[in-house]
Write an enzyme that holds these catalytic residues in place. Structure first.
Site, short mmCIF file in Angstrom:
data_model
loop_
_atom_site.label_atom_id
_atom_site.label_comp_id
_atom_site.label_asym_id
_atom_site.label_seq_id
_atom_site.Cartn_x
_atom_site.Cartn_y
_atom_site.Cartn_z
N ASP A 26 31.01 46.70 38.68
CA ASP A 26 32.39 46.35 38.41
C ASP A 26 32.55 46.35 36.89
O ASP A 26 31.58 46.22 36.14
CB ASP A 26 32.74 44.98 39.00
CG ASP A 26 34.23 44.82 39.28
OD1 ASP A 26 35.02 45.61 38.73
OD2 ASP A 26 34.59 43.91 40.02
N GLU A 43 50.34 36.84 41.70
CA GLU A 43 49.04 36.78 42.37
C GLU A 43 48.31 38.07 42.04
O GLU A 43 48.87 39.16 42.15
CB GLU A 43 49.20 36.61 43.88
CG GLU A 43 49.93 37.73 44.60
CD GLU A 43 49.80 37.64 46.13
OE1 GLU A 43 48.98 36.84 46.62
OE2 GLU A 43 50.53 38.38 46.81
#
Length: 879
Positions: A272, A617
Site C-alpha cells: 500500500d 467518510e
C-alpha cells in the site's frame, strides 16, 4: 462544486493525446513472444545493474533506454471504473455494486472497465511505449477487506461484511478485469489490502492488530483465499498496519506462509502507498531502525513492489535497496526474484510485444453510450428498498409538483464516492427526476448541507480585485510545485476563485482580493476542490485543509462578518492529481431550511435526498463535525442538520420519500418510524440519478439487497479498535438490527416451495445439491436474490448463520423457476479456536429465501423455506 467546472476539466483531460513513437528496440529475449514470460523476465533482469534493479522496484519505474525498457507507472485505481484519468464511465461505488448480488453483471462491468483502461493507456501512451501516472494497466482493485464495522470510512470501497459474498464478487470483478486469455491479461487486478485491515483511518500507519486465529481464518482470510485460488488474481497489496506485531508488508506469515505456500500465489505483491516506509518510519510502526533494514525485511518476506506516498515524498526506496544489498542485509537474488515477478506481469500484459494485444480497442473506447448503459443497469440493480409503508412507492400517476430537497439531491460528490473518474454527463437525482417527470413542476431546495448549513458558490458580485472595489474579481497567481513557492508562472484576473486545471500535476495557485459581505452574521467558507486548500478572510485563517493526499474533506471554517464591510480575502489551492476543479463556496447567515419546508408544503410529493459523501467518510481526512473523526464515523446517525430538516418535512404531513446516498450503514431510526418510504441508493455512479428516478417511478422493481447490517446504534457494537468479530456483522451480532444483512424489498412478491436435497446425510466431501422452486406471485416482473444460509446449532465457535450460496434471478409475473446450489465441505465447515477449518459431524440447518430467516417489527416476513441435513463424515480442510 459546479457541474460545468467538472465537465470543463474532464474535456481538457480527455482531449490530450500523446502520439506513440516507435518503442525502443529490446535486446535479448524480452521482446521474443516465442519465449515464456518467465524466460523473458529472467533475461532482462540479468542485464540490469543493481541501481537499475532497485529503481524498478518502485511504482514509478524509470525507463532503461539501453535495454529498451520503457518507463512504467504501476499506480492505477479502478475500484468502480477508471479513476483519476479524466473522463471515464463511473459505475456505482463498490458497496453499491455489492448490493446487486449479481456476479455476472459485475464481471461484465470489470470487462468494460478493463476496456477503458486499455483505451486510457493508448490515449496518453508515452513516446517510448510506457505509461504515466494513472494510465497503466496494473489496477489496484478490488478492495475485499471485510467491512467489519460501519464506522470505517473506507468501507464504501468493499463488498460488505460477509466473507463469502466478498469473495464471489471479488472473483467476478477480477475475471472481468483480467480477461479469460491464459497468456495475456487485459489488465492485472489487485486484491487488497492483505490482510486484516478496516480502520481506524487516523491510526492506520501505527495500528498493530492481533486477530485471534479463529477470526483470521473464519473472517479475514476467506475472500483473499478465494480471489487467489479461484480468481487467479495476479497481484496482492499488503497493508499499512501490523498484524501480530509485524508490519503487513514485512510479514512472512502473510506473504509467504499463507499467500504463496498455502494458496499457491504466483503473482507479485505491492505495498500500500507508504506502507513500506511504515516498516521503518519513527512516526509509524518503526519495526526497524533504518530504511535499508526496513526494505530488506519487506522484500525478503515477499513484498515485490514499493508504492511511495506523499508523507515520504513519493520515495520508493531505491537508494535504500542498493544500500541493503551492498551491506549484506538483502541478497541480490531476492531482489532478482521480485523483479522477475514484476517483469512477468508486464510481459503478460503484452507491453513488450511487437504488437500490442487487444488491437480492437482504440484510444476512444471509453465513456461510450454502451458503457453508460451498463453503468445505469448496475445502478438500477444496486437500489435497495428499505421500507415502503402503504405502498407509497412506486409513485402513482404523474404528480403535478415534486419538491426535491437535501444536500445530495444535486450533488456530483454523492454520485461518485471515492476513487473515481470524471463522468462526462453526470446525472444527479434532481436531474433524473426532472428527466423522468418532464411535465411536473420540480421545485429544488438544498435546505441543509451534509453536516452544516447549505453551501452555495460565493457570488462574483461579492469579490473585488482591489480594496476600493473599482474592479470586480480576484487576482490569480499560479506556481510550479505544490507549496506556492518561487515566482508565479503566470497571473491573471478572474471573476472568482474558480478554475479548472488542465491535468497539471504538482501545481498550486493563489487568489487574492477583497470580499464584501452582503449581510451581517456568521459565514462558513470552504474551497470546493479535489485537493488541498486554505481560505483567509481579513487577518484570520478561516479554514486549512491543505492536507497531503488526493481527497480533501468537506472541512469548513466560520467567521463573523459585517454587512458592507470590505475584507481582504486570500484563497490557496493545490493540484496533485490529473483531476481538479475549484470553487469558493459559503454558507450565509439565516440559511435555515425555510425554503425547503415551504417547497414541501406546496408539493404533492417530497423527495429528501440526504446521507453522506466521500467528503465526510473516506480515507484519512479532516472533518470537524459531531459523529465524524479522521474519515471514520463515531455515530451511525443521520447527521444532525439533515435530521432536523427531515423532521420538519415530516411534520408537513405531505407524502415523503427518503433517498439515502452513502457508503456505509445509517441508523435512520426516526425516519424508520415516521417516513413511509426509504431507499438506499449508495453512491450510484454517473447515471445514478436516472436509476433513482426510475426506481421511484416503478420503471423496474428494486431487488438490491444489503451487503452490510444496518444497526440501530454504534452503541450496539464493540470498540472500533477491537478486531474481534464477536458481536459484529450478521454472523455474530445477536441484537436487534434496524435492517438486516440481505434485506431488500420489492414491488412484487415471491413464494418458495419445499426444497429438495440430493442426500440428507453427507460424507467427508460434504457434497450435497440443494434445489428450490421459486414463483413470482406478485403483479409484475422482478428480480429475486435467492440466499442460502447454513447454521450449526449447538456447535462451538459457530456463527449464528453464514451465507453459503446465492443467485440473483429474474422472474416474469407468474413465472416459476427451479434454482439449484451445490454445497461442499468448505461451505459446511467450521473453524476451531486454533484456526483450523474442519468438516465435523452434526446437524446443519439450511435456509433458502429472499433474505435471512425471521424479521423484526415493521418489516414484512421474509419469503423462504428451511430444511436440514446430517454430516456424518469429517475432514480437515487446507488453509
Amino acid at each position: 462544486m459546479g457541474k460545468s467546472l467538472e465537465l470543463v476539466l474532464a474535456l481538457l483531460l480527455s482531449s490530450t493525446v500523446t502520439p506513440l513513437a516507435a518503442a525502443q528496440p529490446v535486446p535479448g529475449t524480452l521482446g521474443d513472444t516465442a519465449a515464456t514470460p518467465e524466460v523473458r523476465a529472467q533475461d532482462i533482469v540479468s542485464r540490469m545493474t543493481l541501481e537499475e534493479k532497485a529503481a524498478q522496484l518502485g511504482h514509478t519505474a524509470p525507463a532503461i533506454p539501453r535495454l529498451g525498457v520503457p518507463e512504467y507507472n504501476w499506480w492505477n485505481e479502478g475500484l468502480h471504473g477508471v479513476a483519476r484519468a479524466g473522463i471515464a464511465t463511473v459505475f456505482p461505488q463498490a458497496i453499491g455494486m455489492a448490493a446487486t448480488w449479481d456476479t455476472a453483471l459485475l464481471a461484465k462491468v470489470g470487462n468494460t472497465v478493463a476496456t477503458e483502461f486499455r483505451a486510457k493507456f493508448l490515449e496518453r501512451r508515452l513516446p517510448d511505449g510506457g505509461s504515466e501516472f494513472y494510465r497503466g494497466l496494473t489496477v489496484w482493485s478490488p478492495n475485499i477487506n471485510i467491512f467489519r464495522d460501519p464506522r470505517w470510512g473506507r468501507g464504501q470501497e468493499t463488498y460488505g461484511e460477509d466473507p463469502y459474498l466478498s469473495g464471489r464478487l471479488g472473483i467476478a470483478y477480477i475475471a472481468g478485469l483480467q480477461g479469460n486469455d491464459p497468456r495475456i491479461f487485459k489488465v492485472i487486478a489487485t486484491s487488497k489490502h492483505f490482510a486484516v485491515h478496516s480502520g481506524p483511518e487516523s491510526n492506520r500507519h501505527r495500528e498493530d492488530v492481533y486477530p485471534n486465529p479463529y477470526d483470521l481464518e473464519d473472517t479475514y482470510l476467506p475472500a483473499f483465499r478465494a480471489t487467489v485460488t479461484e480468481g487467479k488474481v495476479q497481484s496482492v497489496m499488503c497493508v499499512y498496519n501490523a498484524v501480530n506485531g509485524v508490519p503487513g508488508c514485512a510479514s512472512t506469515m502473510l506473504m509467504d506462509d499463507i499467500l504463496r505456500k498455502s494458496w499457491g500465489f504466483g503473482g507479485y505483491v505491492v505495498s500500500d502507498c507508504g506502507a513500506a516506509a511504515n516498516i521503518y518510519r519513527p512516526d509509524a510502526l518503526h519495526y526497524t531502525k533504518t530504511a535499508p533494514e526496513g526494505v530488506a525485511v519487506g522484500i525478503k518476506a515477499g513484498m515485490d513492489l514499493i508504492c511511495g506516498d506523499y508523507r515520504n515524498k513519493m520515495t520508493t526506496d531505491a537508494d535504500s535497496i542498493v544500500t541493503a544489498v551492498k551491506t549484506g542485509l538483502l541478497p541480490q537474488a531476492t531482489v532478482d526474484r521480485a523483479l522477475e515477478r514484476l517483469f512477468v506481469a508486464r510481459v503478460r500484459l503484452g507491453l513488450f510485444d511487437p504488437k500490442l494485444p487487444f488491437a480492437e480497442i482504440t484510444a476512444k473506447d471509453y465513456d461510450t453510450p454502451a458503457h453508460h448503459a451498463m453503468s445505469r443497469k448496475m445502478a438500477e440493480e444496486s437500489m435497495v428498498l428499505l421500507k415502503n409503508d402503504g405502498g407509497l412507492l412506486p409513485i402513482k400517476g404523474d404528480p403535478r409538483t415534486i419538491a426535491v430537497i437535501g444536500p445530495n439531491a444535486d450533488s456530483i460528490d454523492a454520485l461518485v464516492g471515492n476513487y473515481y473518474g470524471t463522468p462526462s454527463k453526470p446525472v444527479t437525482v434532481l436531474d433524473g427526476i426532472r428527466a423522468r417527470y418532464p411535465k411536473a413542476k420540480i421545485v429544488y431546495a438544498q435546505g441543509t448541507g451534509l453536516i452544516g448549513p447549505a453551501e452555495v458558490p460565493v457570488p462574483d458580485a461579492a469579490l473585488c480585485v482591489d480594496a476600493a472595489c473599482a474592479t470586480k474579481g480576484l487576482k490569480a497567481e499560479y506556481f510550479a510545485g505544490t507549496d506556492l513557492a518561487g515566482p508565479a508562472t503566470r497571473t491573471e484576473t478572474l471573476p472568482n476563485a474558480r478554475l479548472d486545471w488542465s491535468g497539471d500535476r504538482e501545481t498550486s495557485a493563489r487568489w487574492t482580493g477583497t470580499l464584501v459581505a452582503p449581510t451581517s452574521g456568521s459565514y462558513g467558507f470552504r474551497f470546493a476542490s479535489e485537493n488541498g486548500y486554505r481560505v483567509f478572510v481579513g487577518d484570520k485563517l478561516v479554514v486549512d485543509e491543505w492536507g497531503v493526499g488526493d481527497a480533501p474533506s468537506i472541512l469548513t471554517g466560520t467567521i463573523t462578518l459585517e454587512k458592507g464591510r470590505r475584507y481582504p480575502i486570500r484563497v490557496e489551492g493545490v493540484q496533485r492529481g490529473a483531476r481538479s476543479s475549484q470553487q469558493l463556496v459559503w454558507s450565509i447567515p439565516g440559511a435555515g431550511g425555510d425554503d425547503a419546508v415551504a417547497a414541501a408544503k406546496a408539493a404533492d410529493l417530497t423527495i429528501f435526498v440526504g446521507g453522506l459523501s466521500a467528503r465526510i467518510e473516506g480515507e484519512e481526512m479532516r472533518v470537524q463535525a459531531p459523529g465524524f473523526a479522521g474519515g471514520d464515523r463515531t455515530s451511525l446517525d443521520l447527521p444532525a442538520p439533515q435530521q432536523a430538516l427531515l423532521d420538519r418535512l415530516t411534520a408537513t404531513g405531505k407524502p415523503l420519500v427518503l433517498v439515502l446516498m452513502n457508503g456505509s450503514a445509517l441508523a435512520v431510526n426516526r425516519a424508520d418510524k415516521t417516513v413511509p418510504a426509504i431507499v438506499e441508493a449508495w453512491y450510484p455512479g454517473g447515471e445514478g440519478g436516472h436509476a433513482v428516478a426510475g426506481m421511484l417511478a416503478g420503471d423496474f422493481s428494486p431487488a438490491g439487497r444489503l451487503p452490510v447490517t444496518f444497526y440501530k446504534s454504534a452503541d450496539q457494537l464493540p470498540a472500533f479498535t477491537d478486531y474481534s468479530m464477536k458481536g459484529r456483522t450478521y454472523r455474530y451480532f445477536a441484537g436487534e438490527t434496524l435492517y438486516p444483512f440481505g434485506h431488500g424489498l420489492s414491488y412484487t412478491r415471491f413464494a418458495y416451495a419445499a426444497p429438495t436435497l440430493s442426500t440428507t446425510r453427507v460424507g467427508a466431501d460434504g457434497k450435497v445439491n440443494v434445489s428450490v422452486t421459486i414463483s413470482n406471485v406478485g403483479a409484475r416482473d422482478g428480480d429475486e436474490v435467492v440466499q442460502l444460509y447454513v447454521a450449526h446449532p449447538g456447535a462451538q465457535n459457530a456463527p449464528i448463520r453464514s451465507l453459503a450460496r446465492f443467485e440473483r434471478v429474474h422472474l416474469k409475473k407468474g413465472e416459476t423457476r427451479r434454482v439449484s446450489f451445490t454445497l461442499d465441505a468448505r461451505a459446511l465447515s467450521l473453524v476451531d479456536a486454533k484456526g483450523v477449518r474442519r468438516l465435523t459431524p452434526g446437524t446443519v440447518k439450511l435456509w433458502i429465501g429472499g433474505g435471512q430467516p425471521g424479521g423484526r417489527g415493521g418489516l414484512p416476513s421474509v419469503a423462504g423455506v428451511a430444511t436440514e441435513l446430517k454430516v456424518d463424515g469429517q475432514a480437515m480442510l487446507p488453509r
